[in-house]
Design an enzyme around this catalytic site. Structure first.
Site, mmCIF file in Angstrom:
data_model
loop_
_atom_site.group_PDB
_atom_site.id
_atom_site.type_symbol
_atom_site.label_atom_id
_atom_site.label_comp_id
_atom_site.label_asym_id
_atom_site.label_seq_id
_atom_site.Cartn_x
_atom_site.Cartn_y
_atom_site.Cartn_z
ATOM 1 N N ASP A 115 6.672 2.793 -2.244
ATOM 2 C CA ASP A 115 5.493 2.135 -1.685
ATOM 3 C C ASP A 115 5.355 0.776 -2.358
ATOM 4 O O ASP A 115 5.122 0.709 -3.567
ATOM 5 C CB ASP A 115 4.258 3.013 -1.950
ATOM 6 C CG ASP A 115 3.047 2.534 -1.171
ATOM 7 O OD1 ASP A 115 3.178 1.536 -0.424
ATOM 8 O OD2 ASP A 115 1.972 3.153 -1.315
ATOM 9 N N GLU A 119 6.643 0.818 3.207
ATOM 10 C CA GLU A 119 6.714 2.199 2.742
ATOM 11 C C GLU A 119 7.929 2.874 3.330
ATOM 12 O O GLU A 119 8.241 2.668 4.503
ATOM 13 C CB GLU A 119 5.513 2.962 3.303
ATOM 14 C CG GLU A 119 4.430 3.322 2.345
ATOM 15 C CD GLU A 119 3.426 4.197 3.084
ATOM 16 O OE1 GLU A 119 3.541 5.419 2.974
ATOM 17 O OE2 GLU A 119 2.563 3.634 3.790
#
Lengths: 360, 368
Positions: A11, A107
């Site tokens: 992330d 992500e």
């Protein structure tokens, strides 16, 4: 049972804001929000960590963000640049394994059980990935390492920014015990509230919950939550995850009240969605529209035609017709959106007559 | 009080004419009733579904004071139908009940007050009025109505575009994949009108128009369309919406032109359709010099092949169609020969009848 998998969730930290700060030294160290202007009712698309200290969060109205943080620097989003950075990130991830499933620009999941680097320790892989991202892009990422997607995603959010959290199989149980019910994948604020109402506060409470009661409360989600509550998530990492839907929406600087204007905005959004379908060579079975009224109440309407289509005239006509099933025009509108769902590629298309080219 | 005494058939005909539009299910109970009205020595029936209203005068003599009542249409119709032909029937009102007597049969039906019966408002604004033989309107409707959409989200396609302009009446119907266009000359210079007639109205009108030279008088305003013919008057609300610009999709004649015997083509298509995919109904046309091959196959890999001698000297073509779209037009045009013209396998095909400029049918190809 299968051997434990090694899944990493990467992330990027405050991705859009970090790209802006990287590219403009004057923004570094300052509270920064990427998004629309507060006067035109923009929303925060991303906030730098300096801004988050003040309570600025993404999806918050920019006007509220400015109230929380009067010195907030605001930058309009430049998605082309974010996309370019994202592609570089994904390229780094793919250098380790082809099993990369991007969830958005910032992500992705990786399955590194067997990887191209022949690195047996997922923790080492995650460290390497983070180092390469920092080196090549001057950006930081947080990583979660765990036996499945659900846990890996929670882990990556555990310590941010620049974090690395590892949940080894033997530590899964201890980890789960500290989680609130919101940590469950699929549980948003609304579901969480319902669960709290039946006495489920922590994730592990789901295990002991009465199955029938749980089913009455959250419906078909019940079984899934039970599974997650024992840390079981069999979902595979799917590289090249097919497009599920394509949509576009706009929040307007001023509420739209004129039916004609609302109609032409819906047409414009529909044409944008159609153009996007055309580019990806996909057709939509279902067209949806989303209308948010001035009081923030939101309705969606959908229509499934006889055959999938990406013809802009047809998608626009369907979207405009759906508008008739809303109160748009009679009530002021703050946001409009058009979405295409049930996407099929050209190879999957059933035989169907083409549409007459009436034009938009 | 006796409302009328008449032959069963003189009551049955007008009642049957108006009952077709009555919906089986609705929110307002009175809508399943028919209004029976006696005035000026005449008995008339009127039914409505709020969108359409049909009235029919009976030819019989019904003298007496003006009076009106409503009664369940379906039941009255069923009773009259079940009575022997030529039976003498009387309708009497007695304590809010309608008493039907015929021979030794007696029926007592409940009524609802005529004042509660909804009526369509009078048309507003400018009105285009014209008249044409019933036969002509019936034919024109027949040429296009099968191309209307059914329950399409684009609700304006679930109807028929009627344009009055340039001393012409133009009808257009499309479901988005094919379009039928038919036109005829009108005698009078009229204000321009462009309206969409609901599908149900179109179907009902076609059913009621007679194959006769007697006139149908048409009134088109921006809110309603009215049709008066014989003893019948049909008034319909319109579909409020913007019909797509049909002029954009009717091509000028394409260079690749095919002439073919209509009946031979129709029969070949009907046979080929048997082995086309039941759901998608795709068939292929393979065109070479003076030869048309029609090919179809289904999910079980069964195949049909038809070969026809035709007049064709254009490019070699391999083009797919929904066979229903082709059969629809062939079943509804007259003329022994039809002409199809093509640009290429990806563009629309224009189908006409040679020598009849008043009709055009445009059909899009199908990916197979």
């Amino acid at each position: 049972m299968d051997a434990p998998r090694r899944i990493i969730h990467i992330d990027m930290d405050a991705f859009y804001a970090s790209v802006e700060q990287r590219d403009d030294p004057s923004l570094r160290g300052r509270p920064l929000a990427v998004g629309g202007s507060p006067q035109s009712r923009g929303v925060v698309a991303a906030a730098s960590y300096e801004a988050r200290v003040f309570g600025v969060r993404s999806a918050m109205p920019m006007s509220q963000a400015v109230r929380l943080c009067p010195d907030l620097a605001i930058v309009r989003p430049d998605f082309a640049r974010y996309r370019a950075a994202s592609q570089q990130v994904m390229a780094i991830l793919r250098s380790c394994t082809p099993l990369v499933e991007p969830l958005s620009l910032d992500e992705a999941y990786l399955d590194v059980t067997d990887n191209l680097w022949s690195e047996p320790l997922a923790t080492t892989v995650a460290k390497q990935l983070k180092a390469r991202i920092r080196e090549k892009l001057q950006l930081t990422a947080s990583a979660g390492v765990a036996p499945n997607k659900f846990l890996a995603k929670i882990a990556s959010g555990w310590r941010k920014p620049d974090g690395l959290t590892v949940i080894a199989p033997e530590r899964v149980e201890r980890f789960l015990r500290q989680l609130p019910v919101e940590a469950l994948w699929g549980v948003g604020p609304v579901t969480a509230k319902k669960l709290r109402a039946i006495g489920i506060e922590r994730l592990v409470d789901v295990r002991s919950a009465d199955a029938a009661l749980l089913h009455r409360t959250v419906g078909s989600l019940a079984e899934w939550l039970k599974r997650l509550s024992v840390g079981d998530d069999p979902r595979r990492v799917q590289p090249d995850r097919p497009w599920k839907s394509i949509s576009g929406e706009t929040t307007y600087a001023e509420d739209l009240e004129d039916a004609q204007e609302i109609r032409s905005e819906i047409e414009r959004l529909a044409q944008r969605v159609a153009a996007s379908l055309e580019k990806k060579k996909l057709s939509a079975r279902t067209v949806t529209i989303k209308v948010r009224y001035a009081d923030f109440s939101t309705v969606t309407r959908s229509y499934t035609g006889t055959a999938p289509t990406r013809a802009d005239g047809e998608i626009a006509a369907q979207a405009v017709a759906l508008l008739e099933r809303t109160e748009a025009g009679r009530r002021p509108v703050r946001l409009l959106g058009v979405g295409a769902h049930g996407l099929v590629s050209d190879e999957e298309l059933p035989p169907a007559p083409e549409s007459l080219p009436f034009g938009p | 009080m006796e409302l009328v005494k008449a032959k069963r058939d003189d009551l049955l005909a007008p009642l049957a004419a108006v009952s077709g539009i009555i919906e089986r299910r609705h929110t307002l109970p009175i809508l399943s009733n028919v209004l029976i009205e006696r005035s000026d020595g005449c008995l008339s029936f009127l039914a409505t579904d709020i969108e359409i209203q049909i009235s029919a005068r009976s030819s019989l003599d019904a003298s007496g004071a003006a009076h009106a009542v409503t009664v369940g249409a379906r039941k009255l119709l069923d009773i009259l139908r079940a009575l022997p032909e030529g039976a003498e029937v009387s309708l009497n009102l007695q304590d809010k009940r309608l008493l039907l007597k015929a021979g030794r049969s007696r029926f007592s039906l409940q009524t609802l007050p005529a004042e509660d019966f909804p009526r369509l408002a009078k048309p507003a604004g400018e009105i285009a009025r014209f008249a044409l033989p019933q036969r002509a309107l019936r034919r024109l409707l027949g040429l296009v109505q099968y191309a209307m959409a059914q329950q399409d989200i684009r609700y304006y396609l679930n109807g028929l575009l009627m344009v009055v302009e340039d001393r012409q009446l133009k009808l257009v119907a499309t479901d988005g994949h094919r379009l039928a266009y038919a036109t005829m000359q009108l005698d009078a210079e009229l204000p321009r009108q462009e309206v969409i007639i609901p599908r149900k109205t179109v179907l009902e009108l076609s059913k009621l128009l007679a194959e006769s030279d007697e006139e149908v008088r048409v009134e088109v305003s921006s809110t309603q369309a009215g049709f008066q013919f014989g003893t019948v008057e049909l008034v319909s609300k319109l579909v409020d919406g913007k019909f797509p610009d049909y002029t954009r999709v009717i091509p000028k004649e394409h260079k690749n032109r095919l002439q073919i015997d209509r009946e031979a083509l129709r029969q070949a298509l009907q046979r080929a359709a048997i082995l086309s995919n039941e759901k998608f109904r795709g068939i292929r046309w393979v065109l070479t010099d003076n030869n048309l091959k029609i090919v179809s196959s289904n999910a079980e890999q069964e195949e049909a092949n038809e070969e026809l001698e035709v007049q064709y000297s254009g490019d070699g073509l391999d083009i797919g169609f929904n066979v229903t779209y082709l059969l629809d037009v062939l079943n509804n045009v007259s003329g022994s020969v039809v002409e199809a013209s093509f640009a290429d396998a990806a563009s629309s095909t224009l189908i006409c009848v040679p020598g009849e400029k008043e009709f055009k049918y445009v059909v899009m190809p199908m990916r197979i």
